[in-house]
Design an enzyme around this catalytic site. Structure first.
Site, short mmCIF file in Angstrom:
data_model
loop_
_atom_site.label_atom_id
_atom_site.label_comp_id
_atom_site.label_asym_id
_atom_site.label_seq_id
_atom_site.Cartn_x
_atom_site.Cartn_y
_atom_site.Cartn_z
N HIS A 84 0.82 -1.22 0.00
CA HIS A 84 0.00 0.00 0.00
C HIS A 84 0.85 1.27 0.00
O HIS A 84 0.37 2.33 -0.36
CB HIS A 84 -1.05 -0.02 1.12
CG HIS A 84 -0.60 0.34 2.50
ND1 HIS A 84 -0.28 -0.59 3.45
CD2 HIS A 84 -0.45 1.53 3.10
CE1 HIS A 84 0.05 0.01 4.58
NE2 HIS A 84 -0.05 1.30 4.39
N ASP A 220 1.16 -7.69 2.24
CA ASP A 220 1.27 -6.25 1.99
C ASP A 220 2.73 -5.81 1.86
O ASP A 220 3.29 -5.16 2.73
CB ASP A 220 0.58 -5.49 3.15
CG ASP A 220 0.31 -4.04 2.79
OD1 ASP A 220 0.85 -3.56 1.77
OD2 ASP A 220 -0.43 -3.39 3.54
N SER A 650 3.79 2.33 8.47
CA SER A 650 3.57 1.35 7.41
C SER A 650 4.88 1.12 6.67
O SER A 650 5.55 2.08 6.30
CB SER A 650 2.54 1.87 6.42
OG SER A 650 1.28 1.65 6.94
N1 ASP Z 1 -2.07 1.29 8.09
C1 ASP Z 1 -1.31 2.38 8.64
C2 ASP Z 1 -0.60 3.17 7.60
O1 ASP Z 1 -1.07 3.17 6.48
C3 ASP Z 1 -0.40 1.89 9.71
C4 ASP Z 1 -1.05 2.12 11.02
O2 ASP Z 1 -1.72 3.12 11.17
O3 ASP Z 1 -0.85 1.32 11.92
O4 ASP Z 1 0.38 3.85 7.84
#
Ligand code: ASP
Length: 715
Positions: A84, A220, A650
């Site tokens: 992502h 991911d 992330s």
């Molecule tokens: N999914 C979050 C991000 O995109 C990571 C998190 O907030 O733990 O940075």
């Protein structure tokens, strides 16, 4: 009652200042954390993790694309991050005919690695405290804009002094709510190339259904490479560049982990509000979260439907949708956790203990005694401006068309576009052409028309009359409350809906004049007018008062805990969070195991949910008994730990007690996602893709043996 509250407050504070949770500045681990980390299973010395004198683990961690983290895993600059995090690059490189998002991409050789224009990564080279240099020049009683401006002037000159060209970027960051300042010196690389990515059905397996959710089965990750000049220095993209040789890269542990093992997350967490005030949080829970959630829900509903009906729209909006959906779900999780755990009460207890401490001494009492009542008064008097800011930011600025009006009207009056078919010659022409071309690349008129209608309706219903832009009030009465018709007319009459028509208008003298009266421009101006004259002054007063109250409160907290470990809120600088691999009990009678396996992928695949579509290549990989990366016949996919992380973490490396890479951090579990404000040890968990699943996908799906050979695998 008061004494009971105080006892609880002391307990809460104990949790707060105990080093377990927190996002720690790596240069101070020896003072505050090393002993505890070692007691928890780390074999690392603080200087193995961070050193400016010799290579250390910090030299293998990069700030990726400004908003994520990545880690170097080979002597030739190979880089892992999340799928992502690489998503918008992968999307930009994809076309309908060559769809890397959908099908994945694995470069067969270095020559085939794909340049990613605009993508930069940076390494931290130095973090120097400059609090004295900055604050010695700022009188204590100066606050608000004046303070901000003076600090900016000082910061700008220091940044200029320590930056060099495009490759060394120095920036000053405020810590502890403006009570400390640090100069971060980063080495920035501009030639980054895509090396490998699994198809979206693996890299985003579970899609929105599983975002922020455990159990998780998402691969991911994506793989890039840093390129440098032949002298191993940062350089603009060139075919002559060569793979970068880093000062340090991570070894990868293939033997697996178990519950209770030490974990360290090293990365760039974005923002947290750990030292928030109770009355502000109460306001957020009752007003701000519900408004932002409603506005975003409306936008997402429109996108969801349109994307399901049309593949072109799907490709155009894929990245925007993910960005919007990510925060939408996160806000919902935060709201639910903050409510369930009565977070404002916990913050109130901290405030009570603070006030009790301040009262003990006349100096601290005069300095800090009035802070908490002043916060409540500011919320009561000015909180409505903060809510209006939410309506403007999330609602009116969510109308995509308006984001194009802004660069266009800045251009009008200064210049004209050349003949529509030729490129711009001046900087201004080039700038507006880039804005126009970039905008239409991922834009659909029908989607935005529906979106505009919804946003306007919600904003009119929610904002007090005096904060509604004039044009919308007029439209409301002119169209008898049917602002939908106003939007239809706006879209029917605007030249902003067609790229070539707009360019043609910007080319003709008379066209420039008529653009000034375009309905989209009129809406934009009216929104800006109300923002500038009605909302912004109040909102800035609110922000400035809060900023200075927070600064004084934080100063008091630091005094109160002098000699103890207190971590600063996240601010996108390099931090260390440590914890352990841990399961979680979300509710009575339910246990979330700490890991998942590929069996869960097949299980989810049976549900018929299209977010769980298992691609054939993954199915056959899972059924192949010849698997180097399985543990007792099971291929692990993801695991959970209790590291304190947030957005920006992330892509962060997750390391074992010896500093070996065991996974890539990518998310948090919904039940504990309120950890930016209230870390709840029983519930707050970060979600990590097991490095052995990354290797499994590289091997079986990507057939990427050439890349695996580059890695340093350790048992
Ligand atoms: N999914 C979050 C991000 O995109 C990571 C998190 O907030 O733990 O940075």
């Amino acid at each position: 009652m008061k004494s009971l509250l105080l006892v609880t407050a002391i307990l809460v504070l104990f949790v707060q200042v105990s080093a377990r949770n927190g996002m720690w500045m790596p240069q101070y681990l020896d003072t505050w954390n090393e002993t505890e980390m070692q007691a928890m299973g780390s074999k690392l010395k603080a200087s193995d993790i961070y050193s400016e004198e010799h290579p250390s683990l910090k030299d293998a961690v990069v700030h990726f694309g400004g908003g994520c983290t990545g880690e170097v895993v080979s002597a030739d600059g190979l880089l892992f991050t999340n799928h992502h995090c690489g998503y918008s690059q992968i999307q930009s490189l994809s076309t309908l005919g060559n769809n890397y998002l959908k099908n994945g991409f694995w470069a067969e050789s270095q020559e085939n690695e794909l340049p990613c224009p605009g993508l930069v990564i940076s390494f931290v080279r130095e973090m120097r405290e400059v609090t004295g240099l900055i604050l010695s020049q700022i009188p204590d009683d100066i606050s608000g804009k004046d303070r901000e401006n003076r600090i900016k002037i000082l910061s700008d000159s220091l940044e200029k002094k320590f930056s060099s060209g495009d490759s060394i970027k120095a920036s000053i960051q405020s810590f502890y709510q403006g009570n400390a300042y640090y100069l971060n010196i980063m080495e920035v690389f501009h030639d980054i190339r895509l090396v490998g990515t699994p198809p979206e059905s693996i890299g985003n397996f579970g899609g929105e259904t599983d975002n922020w959710i455990w159990p998780r089965h998402t691969g991911d990750f994506s793989i890039f490479r840093i390129y440098a000049s032949r002298e191993n220095k940062p350089a603009a993209y060139s075919r002559d560049n060569v793979p970068y040789h880093p000062r340090q890269f991570f070894s990868i542990r293939t033997s697996g982990i178990k519950e209770g093992d030490f974990t360290l997350v090293y990365g760039f967490p974005g923002t947290t509000q750990y030292y928030q005030f109770a009355s502000v949080l109460e306001d957020m829970i009752s007003d701000s979260y519900p408004v932002k959630i409603a506005l975003r829900n409306a936008r997402l509903e429109i996108l969801r439907k349109s994307m399901a009906e049309n593949d072109t729209i799907r490709l155009k909006y894929a990245s925007k949708f993910r960005r919007l959906a990510n925060y939408y779900k996160r806000w919902k999780g935060e709201l639910s956790g903050l409510t369930e755990y009565h977070a404002p009460d916990t913050l109130k207890l901290r405030e009570l203990a603070f006030e009790a401490w301040a009262e003990k001494n006349p100096v601290s009492s005069s300095r800090y005694g009035g802070i908490i009542p002043a916060v409540s008064a500011t919320v009561a008097n000015l909180g409505k401006y903060s809510l209006a800011n939410d309506y403007f930011t999330e609602g009116l600025r969510g109308i995509e068309l308006l984001s194009l009006v802004s660069p266009v009207i800045k251009f009008i009056g200064k210049n004209r576009l050349p003949d529509p078919d030729s490129a711009g010659s001046s900087d201004e022409q080039q700038k507006v052409l880039n804005a126009i071309n970039g905008f239409y690349k991922n834009y659909d008129v029908h989607v935005d028309r529906m979106n505009c209608r919804e946003m306007i309706q919600i904003v009119i219903r929610g904002l007090p009359d005096e904060m509604i832009p004039e044009i919308l009030k007029k439209a409301d009465s002119l169209y008898n409350g049917n602002t939908g018709n106003y939007v239809s007319d706006l879209f029917a009459g605007s030249v902003f809906l067609e790229r070539d028509k707009l360019k043609e208008m910007l080319h003709r003298e008379t066209g420039m004049d008529s653009i000034k009266n375009d309905p989209a421009v009129l809406l934009y101006r009216s929104v800006q007018n109300t923002w500038e004259n009605v909302v912004r002054p109040g909102y800035e007063t609110y922000r400035n008062s809060m900023d200075s109250l927070k600064r004084i409160y934080m100063k008091g907290i630091l005094e109160m805990h002098a000699g103890e470990a207190v971590f600063p809120d996240a601010n996108s600088t390099l931090r260390v969070s440590y914890g352990k691999v841990r399961s979680m009990k979300p509710r009575d009678g339910i246990l979330y195991e700490w890991y998942t396996t590929t069996a869960g992928i097949l299980e989810k695949g049976l549900t018929g949910n299209e977010d769980y579509t298992v691609p054939a290549v993954l199915r056959s990989a899972i059924s192949d008994p010849d698997n180097l990366y399985a543990e007792k016949g099971l291929q692990h996919v993801c695991f959970m730990a209790d590291n304190h992380t947030t957005g920006g973490n992330s892509g962060s490396p997750v390391l074992d007690g010896n500093g070996n890479l065991i996974g890539i951090n990518f998310d948090r579990a919904w039940e504990g996602v309120m950890s930016d404000i209230l870390f709840q040890p029983l519930k707050s968990r970060n979600i990590i893709v097991d490095i052995r699943y990354v290797l499994f996908i590289m091997k079986k799906v990507g057939k990427a043996d050439r890349l695996i050979k580059e890695l340093r695998l350790v048992p």
